[in-house]
Design an enzyme around this catalytic site. Sequence first.
Site, PDB file in Angstrom:
ATOM      1  N   ASN A  22       5.313  17.970   8.697  1.00 39.73           N
ATOM      2  CA  ASN A  22       5.973  16.818   9.311  1.00 39.73           C
ATOM      3  C   ASN A  22       7.475  17.087   9.255  1.00 39.73           C
ATOM      4  OD1 ASN A  22       7.008  14.396  10.113  1.00 39.73           O
ATOM      5  ND2 ASN A  22       6.223  13.195   8.379  1.00 39.73           N
ATOM      6  N   HIS A 107       2.799   6.546   8.763  1.00 39.24           N
ATOM      7  CA  HIS A 107       3.674   7.140   7.747  1.00 39.24           C
ATOM      8  C   HIS A 107       4.491   6.032   7.085  1.00 39.24           C
ATOM      9  CE1 HIS A 107       6.709   9.553   5.777  1.00 39.24           C
ATOM     10  NE2 HIS A 107       5.889  10.590   5.916  1.00 39.24           N
ATOM     11  N   GLU A 179      -0.024   9.771   0.564  1.00 38.38           N
ATOM     12  CA  GLU A 179       1.379  10.100   0.291  1.00 38.38           C
ATOM     13  C   GLU A 179       1.997   8.987  -0.554  1.00 38.38           C
ATOM     14  OE1 GLU A 179       3.010  12.967   3.558  1.00 38.38           O
ATOM     15  OE2 GLU A 179       3.452  10.909   4.105  1.00 38.38           O
ATOM     16  N   SER A 225       6.655  15.789  -1.829  1.00 43.69           N
ATOM     17  CA  SER A 225       7.295  16.858  -2.607  1.00 43.69           C
ATOM     18  C   SER A 225       6.352  18.022  -2.906  1.00 43.69           C
ATOM     19  CB  SER A 225       7.903  16.296  -3.906  1.00 43.69           C
ATOM     20  OG  SER A 225       8.944  15.394  -3.592  1.00 43.69           O
TER      21      SER A 225
HETATM   22  P1  13P Z   1       8.371  15.662   1.433  1.00 46.34           P
HETATM   23  O1  13P Z   1       7.427  16.849   1.419  1.00 46.34           O
HETATM   24  O2  13P Z   1       9.741  16.014   1.913  1.00 46.34           O
HETATM   25  O3  13P Z   1       8.353  14.929   0.146  1.00 46.34           O
HETATM   26  O4  13P Z   1       7.786  14.652   2.554  1.00 46.34           O
HETATM   27  C1  13P Z   1       6.460  14.305   2.523  1.00 46.34           C
HETATM   28  C2  13P Z   1       6.141  13.551   3.761  1.00 46.34           C
HETATM   29  O5  13P Z   1       6.625  12.457   3.949  1.00 46.34           O
HETATM   30  C3  13P Z   1       5.271  14.209   4.743  1.00 46.34           C
HETATM   31  O6  13P Z   1       4.844  13.302   5.709  1.00 46.34           O
END
Ligand code: 13P
Length: 262
Positions: A22, A107, A179, A225
């Site tokens: 993403n 999201h 997430e 992350s």
């Molecule tokens: P990060 O990997 O930068 O933490 O973002 C995760 C994310 O929101 C993917 O949709």
Amino acid sequence: MPYLYFFFNKIFYMRAKLIAANWKMNGSFALIDSMQKVLSPILEKTTCEVVICPPDVLLSSMNNTVKGSRIAVGAQNVHSETSGAFTGETSAPLLQECGVQWCIVGHSERRMLFGETDEFIRSKTETLLKHGIRPILCIGETLEQRESGNHEEVVVSQLGKGLSGLAAEDQLRCVVAYEPIWAIGTGVTATSKKAQEIHAFIRTIISEKFGNEIAENTSILYGGSCNPNNAKDLFTQKDIDGGLIGGASLKADDFLSIINSF
Ligand code: 13P
């Protein structure tokens, strides 16, 4: 295709390993070219599906660049209506024309910054499915909800509303991405144990709603992350089928080593 099977002329999707990038509001035409160059050799050997979701303006160009390769084109958002006076929005038929096969919905940034409700997200999912685009439904709790022990409740609610009323075969075309909001872009990853616990819980909820066979064949991704250092630990957990990668998907070498972690 490792994750398709046919039964009474219907296509069923099986649980697959999947890594989706993403890019959020980042990336460039040049990054698409370098991803294609760096990833192509390894994609011939891996069993993992790879999806890149760049900003909309890059979709068509990306489709031309990756055509015939194992990189699939994904979008980050869609409107639930298929046309009309919705300034700034993109429709599913147009995404389809750009070669989009996957689209992220729900999201946390869309929920929090753009006020998207579960109902709106649910209608986007339905529109995508009607247009042959596979939804990646994001769910996850805030830090406050985690600390007050409400994370399971939040996940049940988002999952239930996001998938409500879907036919079993449509559910199989959806991928769920867990997430936790406190892990997104913070450098704080859920430990593999914590992530596995909630992924197993999510699979149980899907099983209660749609039955065990569908739950066992639904891919559940982890996002927040995820990076080359922690990917292997996360991906070896029984109920973690891959990742939705933000920051680390903007560097071709990092993204490659995440794919190689499988
Ligand atoms: P990060 O990997 O930068 O933490 O973002 C995760 C994310 O929101 C993917 O949709």
